[in-house]
Write an enzyme that holds these catalytic residues in place. Structure first.
Site, short mmCIF file in Angstrom:
data_model
loop_
_atom_site.label_atom_id
_atom_site.label_comp_id
_atom_site.label_asym_id
_atom_site.label_seq_id
_atom_site.Cartn_x
_atom_site.Cartn_y
_atom_site.Cartn_z
N LYS A 128 0.84 -1.20 0.00
CA LYS A 128 0.00 0.00 0.00
C LYS A 128 0.87 1.25 0.00
O LYS A 128 2.01 1.21 0.46
CB LYS A 128 -0.87 0.02 1.28
CG LYS A 128 -1.97 -1.01 1.33
CD LYS A 128 -2.75 -0.88 2.63
CE LYS A 128 -3.86 -1.93 2.71
NZ LYS A 128 -4.91 -1.75 1.70
N ARG A 175 -10.17 -11.62 2.20
CA ARG A 175 -11.01 -12.69 1.65
C ARG A 175 -10.29 -14.03 1.70
O ARG A 175 -10.92 -15.08 1.79
CB ARG A 175 -11.43 -12.31 0.23
CG ARG A 175 -10.29 -12.10 -0.72
CD ARG A 175 -10.69 -11.28 -1.95
NE ARG A 175 -10.86 -9.87 -1.63
CZ ARG A 175 -11.19 -8.93 -2.52
NH1 ARG A 175 -11.42 -9.27 -3.77
NH2 ARG A 175 -11.34 -7.67 -2.16
N1 BES Z 1 -7.89 -3.85 4.52
C1 BES Z 1 -8.08 -3.46 3.18
C2 BES Z 1 -9.37 -2.68 2.96
C3 BES Z 1 -9.44 -1.33 3.59
C4 BES Z 1 -9.09 -0.21 2.87
C5 BES Z 1 -9.92 -1.16 4.87
C6 BES Z 1 -9.20 1.05 3.44
C7 BES Z 1 -10.03 0.08 5.44
C8 BES Z 1 -9.68 1.19 4.72
C9 BES Z 1 -8.12 -4.71 2.30
O1 BES Z 1 -7.34 -5.76 2.71
C10 BES Z 1 -7.61 -4.29 0.96
O2 BES Z 1 -6.48 -3.92 0.88
N2 BES Z 1 -8.46 -4.35 -0.05
C11 BES Z 1 -8.09 -4.00 -1.37
C12 BES Z 1 -8.71 -4.98 -2.33
C13 BES Z 1 -8.17 -4.91 -3.72
C14 BES Z 1 -6.70 -5.22 -3.75
C15 BES Z 1 -8.94 -5.87 -4.57
C16 BES Z 1 -8.57 -2.58 -1.63
O3 BES Z 1 -9.62 -2.19 -1.15
O4 BES Z 1 -7.85 -1.85 -2.31
MN MN Z 2 -5.36 -5.56 2.06
#
Ligand code: BES
Ligand code: MN
Ligand code: ZN
Length: 498
Positions: A277, A351
């Site tokens: 990230k 997931r």
């Molecule tokens: N934990 C994150 C989702 C999240 C994002 C929670 C912002 C709280 C605030 C999750 O694991 C994630 O990174 N999801 C990705 C999915 C994508 C890679 C398909 C996302 O939302 O970018």
């Molecule tokens: Mn994630």
């Protein structure tokens, strides 16, 4: 925070702060004339001035020239016809927060009968206990005390009710107090940073909870998770120095009836892994175990209320970090269910850990399963911070959960899991892939999970937009919200017929 009831007339309540919830409309309600007289007419003057309009979240602090309350706080609840449980819970939270910032260690709270609409005494007792604790909550475990800022917390709220309603209000208050305790646990766990709140720590807290309340808690360590064949959870965990844990809680209040299952995403820190990230706000990814916190908080409530039903809590917990041993984009792993997964994005890890938990849940033959997960940033794009994204495989259960969310003031909004969306998780090399690209990100997450649900009705709650706030509100501090504890509890208690 404690709560209690008093049936004293408002004009006789001795308190550092008496908060009174009032609807919009201006005039001094008849129920407050006695209080106003005792307070030297300060309420009537304030209302006549027009300085307080009774809008939602509005506050006016008054210093009475006489009487038993050192301060009076008028709290607006909006239009009379629109007052609901949610509005009164929020007013209590606004008052709770103000009590804390004023340094009052206790406060009294009353709702002018004219301002209550059709909210029952029981509901009033419940939501005031919930709201006051929510608003007063502050986390300062890691701060040093200073002389000019002593650590003062609001210890108790005293709800002022009419004697003829005290029995019902007290029943509600006890329920609200249990929920407040569950929410307190959930928020603390959420707030604790990733170096404290590790998978092992979450498991220890679950074991503690089981000891306190007398329910069974089983923890699978790395070796046991391997033996169980949870290949998707293991793939996420393999980049981290911290070992994963799989936590199973079993509350038994109804013999051998089919249990309800609550599942919570327990990623104690989500860096994204190799699909790392951006660093901006990455510290908020300590909140990626908010689903797990909601499950543990709900078990705290169950332990206190002991309702007649059986509940299973399942928490897969791990960190998601990059390293030389981390799972890589393109890797294919085998899940607990047996389906193979192409991991195209290591940041879609929630997931992965949940799919193994959903598969593990089959052994309990649950009557229904609800999962809560901070699964996608996309749910915030769709719904902002006002609603949980809700998906599932059973329309009746979806409606039931939505209804629980409305009562809880943790509202859900449905997203479709139409067959057409299933293509989002089709892989060229494996049975499924863990990310569908840019469009319909929340639905893709939902469909991925659905691939692993076999034999029970299921609802998925995407709480990524609601688990924590990025700014301060009139009713709560910045940070964790304990989302899910109230919704889960409302759902369970209704199922228990309570
Ligand atoms: N934990 C994150 C989702 C999240 C994002 C929670 C912002 C709280 C605030 C999750 O694991 C994630 O990174 N999801 C990705 C999915 C994508 C890679 C398909 C996302 O939302 O970018
Ligand atoms: Mn994630
Ligand atoms: Zn995550």
């Amino acid at each position: 925070m404690n709560s209690s009831l008093t049936t004293k007339p408002l004009a006789q309540v001795e308190t550092p702060l008496l908060a009174v919830a009032l609807v919009a409309g201006g005039e001094l309600p008849a129920s407050l004339t006695e209080l106003d007289r005792a307070a030297g007419g300060v309420v009537a003057r304030a209302l006549a001035s027009g300085d307080f309009k009774g809008k939602r979240d509005e506050m006016l602090l008054l210093y009475p020239t006489a009487g038993t309350a050192q301060r009076l706080l008028l709290v607006g609840v909006g239009k009379a016809a629109e007052v609901t449980r949610t509005a009164l819970r929020r007013a209590a939270a606004v008052a709770g927060k103000r009590a804390r910032t004023l340094g009052a260690t206790t406060f009294a709270f009353a709702v002018a009968p004219e301002s209550r609409n059709d909210v029952s005494a029981r509901d009033l007792g419940q939501v005031v206990a919930e709201g006051a604790a929510h608003g007063a909550w502050i986390f300062n475990e890691f701060k040093q005390l200073s002389n000019d800022e002593p650590r003062r917390e609001v210890a108790a709220v005293d709800l002022v009710v009419d004697a003829k309603e005290s029995k019902d209000a007290e029943a509600g208050r006890q329920l609200g107090a249990a929920i407040a305790a569950g929410a307190h646990l959930a928020r603390t766990l959420q707030m604790e940073p990733g170096n404290v709140c590790t998978p092992r720590y979450l498991a220890e807290r679950a074991v503690q909870l089981g000891k306190t309340h007398g329910f069974t808690v089983t923890v699978l360590d790395l070796a046991a998770i391997k033996k169980e064949g949870m290949g998707a959870l293991l793939a996420v965990a393999q980049g981290s120095q911290q070992e994963p844990r799989f936590i199973a809680l079993e509350y038994t209040g109804a013999g051998d009836a089919a249990p309800l299952a609550l599942l919570g995403k327990g990623v104690t820190f989500d860096s994204g892994g190799i699909s790392i990230k951006p660093s901006q706000n990455m510290e908020d990814m300590k909140y990626d175990m908010s689903g797990a916190a909601a499950v543990l908080g709900t078990f705290e409530v169950l332990g206190r209320l002991k309702p007649k039903l059986n509940v299973i809590g399942l928490i897969p917990s791990t960190e998601n970090l990059p390293s030389g041993s981390a799972v890589k984009p393109g890797d294919v792993v085998k899940s607990h269910l047996g389906k193979t997964i192409e991991i195209v994005n290591t940041d879609a890890e929630g997931r992965l850990i949940l799919c193994d938990a959903l598969s593990y849940a089959r052994r309990y033959k649950p009557a229904a399963a609800l999962d809560a997960a901070t699964l996608t940033g996309a749910v915030s794009i769709a719904l902002g911070s006002q609603a949980i994204g809700l998906m599932g495989n059973d329309e009746t259960l979806i409606a039931e959960v939505r209804d629980a969310g409305e009562r809880a003031g943790e509202r859900c909004w449905p997203l479709p899991l139409w067959d057409e969306y299933r293509d989002l998780v089709k892989s060229e090399i494996a049975d499924v892939k863990n990310s569908g690209g840019r469009g319909a990100g929340t639905i893709a997450g939902g469909w991925f999970l659905r691939e692993f649900v076999e034999g029970y009705p299921w609802v998925h709650l995407d709480i990524a937009g609601t688990a924590y706030t990025e700014g301060e509100g009139p009713h709560q501090v910045k940070g964790p919200t304990a989302i899910g504890v109230r919704l889960f509890t409302e759902f369970l208690l209704r199922r228990a017929g309570a």
